[in-house]
Design a protein around this motif. Structure first.
Motif, PDB file in Angstrom:
ATOM      1  N   LYS A   8       0.832  -1.190   0.000  1.00 13.78           N
ATOM      2  CA  LYS A   8       0.000   0.000   0.000  1.00 13.78           C
ATOM      3  C   LYS A   8       0.871   1.246   0.000  1.00 13.78           C
ATOM      4  O   LYS A   8       1.899   1.301   0.680  1.00 13.78           O
ATOM      5  CB  LYS A   8      -0.914   0.009   1.218  1.00 13.78           C
ATOM      6  CG  LYS A   8      -1.976  -1.074   1.208  1.00 13.78           C
ATOM      7  CD  LYS A   8      -2.854  -0.974   2.440  1.00 13.78           C
ATOM      8  CE  LYS A   8      -3.931  -2.052   2.423  1.00 13.78           C
ATOM      9  NZ  LYS A   8      -4.792  -1.992   3.633  1.00 13.78           N
ATOM     10  N   ILE A  45      -4.784   6.106  -1.509  1.00 10.82           N
ATOM     11  CA  ILE A  45      -3.991   4.912  -1.216  1.00 10.82           C
ATOM     12  C   ILE A  45      -4.285   3.859  -2.290  1.00 10.82           C
ATOM     13  O   ILE A  45      -5.441   3.566  -2.589  1.00 10.82           O
ATOM     14  CB  ILE A  45      -4.303   4.373   0.181  1.00 10.82           C
ATOM     15  CG1 ILE A  45      -3.837   5.376   1.238  1.00 10.82           C
ATOM     16  CG2 ILE A  45      -3.637   3.024   0.403  1.00 10.82           C
ATOM     17  CD1 ILE A  45      -4.082   4.939   2.657  1.00 10.82           C
ATOM     18  N   GLU A 105      -2.751  -0.008  -4.233  1.00  8.52           N
ATOM     19  CA  GLU A 105      -1.862  -1.162  -4.204  1.00  8.52           C
ATOM     20  C   GLU A 105      -0.855  -1.001  -5.343  1.00  8.52           C
ATOM     21  O   GLU A 105      -1.247  -0.842  -6.497  1.00  8.52           O
ATOM     22  CB  GLU A 105      -2.648  -2.464  -4.381  1.00  8.52           C
ATOM     23  CG  GLU A 105      -3.413  -2.903  -3.139  1.00  8.52           C
ATOM     24  CD  GLU A 105      -2.495  -3.434  -2.041  1.00  8.52           C
ATOM     25  OE1 GLU A 105      -1.340  -3.798  -2.363  1.00  8.52           O
ATOM     26  OE2 GLU A 105      -2.935  -3.486  -0.887  1.00  8.52           O
ATOM     27  N   ASP A 135      -3.777   5.434   6.405  1.00  4.07           N
ATOM     28  CA  ASP A 135      -5.008   5.806   5.720  1.00  4.07           C
ATOM     29  C   ASP A 135      -5.561   7.161   6.177  1.00  4.07           C
ATOM     30  O   ASP A 135      -6.511   7.680   5.586  1.00  4.07           O
ATOM     31  CB  ASP A 135      -6.067   4.716   5.878  1.00  4.07           C
ATOM     32  CG  ASP A 135      -6.440   4.447   7.330  1.00  4.07           C
ATOM     33  OD1 ASP A 135      -5.685   4.849   8.231  1.00  4.07           O
ATOM     34  OD2 ASP A 135      -7.497   3.821   7.555  1.00  4.07           O
TER      35      ASP A 135
END
Length: 329
Positions: free
Chosen positions: A2, A17, A19, A306
């Motif tokens: 992440k 955010i 991947e 996050d």
């Protein structure tokens, strides 16, 4: 893994955010598992496309993360897997891993936590270079630190005291004296006082028996710079670090000549690129001061990855108290 990704320049909530593929350690690099990354005003400038050095998009923001080495690239001899380091990367700190040149990584003192290391990143090295390299500090110098309650200012107060200087702290209004008094400042000046152009010089002269300040660190600019120049001692040095007050000031150069003063600037990223051996000297001394109890970072407020936009917004809106750090398990 992440990571926060910037695809278009914009406000603090523009990135997201995602991947992404984990980086690998190339020749001369180490792969660092990130544990903590400070959230800085400069990150807002980078995300907004307003910083002087902008990486190609998409990119992951975040400078100077702390973590442990998990892989070595070819030719790495100075570090080992498992070493705890401060990695002075220019970007990629808002992610789970980062690949960094080995000479840009500095082993942490045994007692230093990742949170403390991240809290010191960018501010203690900036303050060190302002004092040692640009200000040429000597024991007994009078150092006036403006914005002393901020990250760089707080670090500069501690480092200047550790280097043997007499330190005067400049704050923007009452209510911020407590933490500075605890770290031993020799005087406090309220930068919100009326008629700052004249009253600042009068106050500094009052605190220095009419001598003025040998070194002034200015992360503010604007009216504070205009007033501070007048408070310099003969052959004094003023180091420009930033313009948090908003206005980029100007000066008549005949005043520099008449007072035999120096006005110099500091852009810390250039030193990492051009003088890595001096950056190593910087962190060796900063970490020594930490181990001997002469410096300690401000208490930090932590956020999970996050919540990066929330942390950045509190800096943008000037509601942040102390250092902010993205902390990962």
């Amino acid at each position: 893994m992440k990571a926060v990704r910037v695809r278009e320049f914009g406000d603090v909530d523009t990135p997201a955010i995602e991947e992404v593929a984990a980086p690998t350690a190339g020749p001369g690099e180490v792969l660092v598992r990130i544990r903590a990354t400070a959230v800085n005003f400069v990150d807002i400038l980078v995300i907004g496309g307003k910083y002087q050095f902008l990486p190609p998009r998409p990119f992951t923001p975040g400078k100077g993360p702390a973590g442990e080495v998990i892989a070595l690239g070819e030719g790495v001899s100075d570090l080992r897997v498992g070493d705890r380091v401060l990695a002075m990367a220019e970007q990629d700190g808002y992610g789970e891993m980062v690949a960094v040149r080995q000479e840009q990584c500095y082993r942490l003192p045994e007692a230093m936590t990742f949170l403390e290391a991240a809290s010191m990143s960018l501010v203690y090295d900036t303050a060190w270079f302002a004092l040692r390299e640009r200000g040429r500090i000597k024991p007994g110098d009078v150092v006036f630190v403006m914005g002393a309650a901020g990250g760089v200012g707080f670090a500069a107060v501690q480092l200047a005291k550790a280097m043997g200087a007499r330190v005067i702290a400049g704050i923007s209004g009452p209510g911020r004296e407590g933490a500075l008094a605890q770290i031993g400042v020799d005087g406090i000046v309220d930068l919100s006082m009326p008629d700052l152009r004249n009253s600042l010089r009068a106050r500094i002269h009052e605190l220095t028996e009419g001598r003025g300040a040998d070194i002034i660190l200015d992360p503010l600019g604007g009216d504070c710079f205009d007033a501070a120049v007048r408070a310099l001692a003969w052959c004094g040095r003023l180091v420009v670090i930033g313009f948090a007050a908003g206005r980029i000031p100007e000066i008549r150069v005949n005043y520099i000549l008449l007072k035999n003063i120096e006005i110099t600037g500091l852009q810390i990223s250039d030193y990492r690129k051009r003088r890595p051996e001096l950056v190593a000297e910087c962190f060796a001394e900063v970490f020594h001061f930490y181990e001997t109890g002469q410096v300690r970072p401000q208490p930090a407020t932590t956020f999970t990855l996050d919540r990066f936009a929330e942390a950045l917004a509190s800096i943008r809106d000037r509601t942040a108290k102390g250092r902010l750090v993205l902390l990962q398990d």
